[in-house]
Design a protein around this motif. Structure first.
Motif, short mmCIF file in Angstrom:
data_model
loop_
_atom_site.label_atom_id
_atom_site.label_comp_id
_atom_site.label_asym_id
_atom_site.label_seq_id
_atom_site.Cartn_x
_atom_site.Cartn_y
_atom_site.Cartn_z
N PRO A 86 -86.36 26.48 24.88
CA PRO A 86 -87.02 25.64 23.67
C PRO A 86 -86.27 25.16 22.99
O PRO A 86 -86.66 24.00 22.30
CB PRO A 86 -87.74 26.88 22.79
N VAL A 87 -85.00 25.41 22.71
CA VAL A 87 -83.96 24.86 21.66
C VAL A 87 -83.72 23.53 22.50
O VAL A 87 -83.69 22.31 21.95
CB VAL A 87 -82.47 25.51 21.59
N LEU A 88 -83.27 23.50 23.87
CA LEU A 88 -83.18 22.40 24.60
C LEU A 88 -84.31 21.42 24.63
O LEU A 88 -84.20 20.11 24.41
CB LEU A 88 -82.41 22.67 25.82
N ILE A 138 -66.94 22.80 13.41
CA ILE A 138 -68.03 21.80 13.47
C ILE A 138 -68.25 21.55 14.87
O ILE A 138 -69.50 21.65 15.43
CB ILE A 138 -67.63 20.46 12.55
N PHE A 139 -67.34 21.36 15.72
CA PHE A 139 -67.52 21.15 17.25
C PHE A 139 -68.02 22.27 17.70
O PHE A 139 -69.12 21.96 18.62
CB PHE A 139 -66.04 21.14 17.79
N PHE A 151 -74.82 28.09 21.80
CA PHE A 151 -74.62 28.49 20.49
C PHE A 151 -75.95 28.27 19.71
O PHE A 151 -75.97 28.48 18.54
CB PHE A 151 -73.42 27.55 19.96
N ARG A 152 -76.94 27.47 20.19
CA ARG A 152 -78.35 27.30 19.46
C ARG A 152 -78.20 26.54 18.41
O ARG A 152 -78.57 26.93 17.29
CB ARG A 152 -78.96 28.57 19.25
N TYR A 153 -77.64 25.22 18.57
CA TYR A 153 -77.35 24.81 17.39
C TYR A 153 -78.46 23.32 17.19
O TYR A 153 -78.88 22.96 18.16
CB TYR A 153 -75.88 24.19 16.79
N LYS A 165 -78.10 16.62 16.37
CA LYS A 165 -77.93 15.74 15.79
C LYS A 165 -77.30 16.12 14.32
O LYS A 165 -76.28 15.23 14.01
CB LYS A 165 -79.33 15.20 15.13
N ARG A 166 -77.49 17.48 13.81
CA ARG A 166 -76.70 17.69 12.50
C ARG A 166 -75.27 17.83 12.98
O ARG A 166 -74.34 17.31 12.32
CB ARG A 166 -77.21 18.92 12.16
N ARG A 167 -74.82 18.38 14.25
CA ARG A 167 -73.46 18.39 14.73
C ARG A 167 -72.75 17.35 14.64
O ARG A 167 -71.61 16.87 14.33
CB ARG A 167 -73.33 19.33 15.87
N LEU A 168 -73.69 16.20 15.22
CA LEU A 168 -73.09 14.83 15.41
C LEU A 168 -72.88 14.20 14.17
O LEU A 168 -71.60 13.63 14.06
CB LEU A 168 -73.88 14.03 16.34
N GLN A 169 -73.53 14.42 13.17
CA GLN A 169 -73.19 13.84 12.04
C GLN A 169 -72.05 14.42 11.25
O GLN A 169 -71.27 13.84 10.63
CB GLN A 169 -74.51 14.06 10.84
N GLN A 170 -71.81 15.63 11.29
CA GLN A 170 -70.83 16.23 10.82
C GLN A 170 -69.45 16.00 11.57
O GLN A 170 -68.57 15.82 10.87
CB GLN A 170 -70.77 18.05 10.99
N LEU A 171 -69.54 15.86 12.77
CA LEU A 171 -68.29 15.41 13.38
C LEU A 171 -67.98 14.03 13.19
O LEU A 171 -66.79 13.66 12.93
CB LEU A 171 -68.36 15.56 14.99
N THR A 172 -68.87 13.21 12.89
CA THR A 172 -68.70 11.69 12.61
C THR A 172 -67.82 11.73 11.29
O THR A 172 -67.10 10.93 10.89
CB THR A 172 -70.18 10.94 12.38
N ASP A 173 -68.63 12.47 10.16
CA ASP A 173 -68.30 12.75 8.80
C ASP A 173 -66.71 12.95 8.90
O ASP A 173 -65.76 12.67 8.06
CB ASP A 173 -68.90 13.61 8.14
N PHE A 174 -66.17 14.02 9.76
CA PHE A 174 -65.20 14.55 9.54
C PHE A 174 -64.12 13.31 10.04
O PHE A 174 -62.91 13.47 9.57
CB PHE A 174 -64.92 16.08 10.64
N CYS A 175 -64.45 13.03 11.22
CA CYS A 175 -63.37 11.72 11.84
C CYS A 175 -63.20 10.67 10.75
O CYS A 175 -62.09 10.07 10.74
CB CYS A 175 -63.86 11.39 13.31
#
Length: 304
Positions: free
Chosen positions: A30-32, A111-112, A268-270, A273-283
């Protein structure tokens, strides 16, 4: 044959066919499934690997790769309520600038992997015996990586830790016939170690700090990926690509290909999109332009 027997056989056949069709269906995660649109879009940004050239990892290592289905079947370690923290353990003596790089690597890895990540108090490397060290001609003292793994790090993972990643100040070598190794990890023991030595071009300073940080992000996420059951990726440019040298490491992006992202998301069930945005903000915050460009390509495709 009586009509009753004929009807009974027909009934049994229908029931058997129904049961086979049910067992043959693959239950969708369901997550995927909820994020299928995300994976469909970013898959367009995957860069296929070409035929390996002499000197590259896949030229000398004939690997089979690992599909998403094979990853699931391998039953990798997964976080639980009692065991979910990623731990980093500095090994050796570090300068304040090196300590800063380790802390930023911690921030990135949290974040990763979308999982709490903690840096433990540094431990000395003086316990490594002479039999597990060697001196290179350029005054480079190397530590035997398997010894660090099995004698210094094994059983050092806190009870709530899912993996333990050692970060060595000194250079590492895996065996006498190899010049060096960036890092090694155990799939079974959930421990790994990487070295800062070559990632900082031997000496870390403000001029090469961002390059070293980007490389540390790459090597640490790669080795932790192994501890989580990931094999080397052989289909697309991916942080899980194998590497023979620093040039090849620098060619691999700090991005999982779509197939490998599915593995991590399943585990890890995350929210991807939220992860991608956080990685982008970090870099963006740390001016890691090469890594930022790769992430923004995915973000632009998703209209983030």
């Amino acid at each position: 044959m009586t009509e009753q027997k004929v009807l009974m056989r027909i009934f049994i056949f229908i029931v058997a066919a129904f049961l086979l069709s049910c067992t043959g269906k693959k239950e969708k995660d369901p997550v995927l499934q909820a994020q299928s649109g995300y994976f469909d879009v970013i898959s367009e940004n995957d860069v296929p690997l070409g035929p390996p050239r002499e000197g590259e990892w896949l030229f000398t290592h004939k690997e089979k790769g690992q599909t998403f289905e094979q990853y699931i079947k391998a039953k990798p370690v997964r976080p639980t309520a009692e065991r979910s923290v990623i731990y980093l353990l500095p090994v050796g003596d570090f300068t304040p600038l090196q300590e800063k790089a380790i802390q930023l690597t911690r921030n990135y890895l949290e974040i990763f992997f979308q999982q709490k990540t903690v840096v433990l108090k540094a431990m000395s490397d003086k316990a490594v015996p002479a039999s597990a060290t060697r001196q290179k001609t350029d005054d480079n003292m190397q530590l035997l990586a398997p010894y660090v793994l099995d004698s210094l790090l094994l059983n050092k993972t806190p009870d709530d830790g899912i993996v333990l990643m050692g970060i060595s100040a000194k250079d590492l070598y895996p065996k006498e016939s190899w010049n060096y190794v960036f890092g090694i990890a155990s799939y079974v023991k959930r421990v790994g170690v990487s070295s800062m030595y070559r990632l900082q071009n031997k000496q870390l300073d403000t001029a090469n700090f961002k390059l070293c940080l980007s490389r540390m992000m790459n090597v640490c996420s790669h080795e932790i990926g192994h501890m989580l059951g990931f094999n080397h990726c052989i289909t697309a440019k991916c942080v899980m690509n194998g590497s023979n040298n620093l040039y090849e490491t620098d060619q691999s992006p700090n991005r999982l290909c779509t197939e490998c992202q599915k593995k991590l998301c399943w585990n890890f069930r995350y929210d991807s999109k939220r992860r991608l945005q956080q990685l982008t903000d970090f870099c963006r915050a740390h001016d890691l332009q090469r890594d930022l460009g790769v992430l923004e390509s995915d973000g632009n495709a998703l209209d983030l």
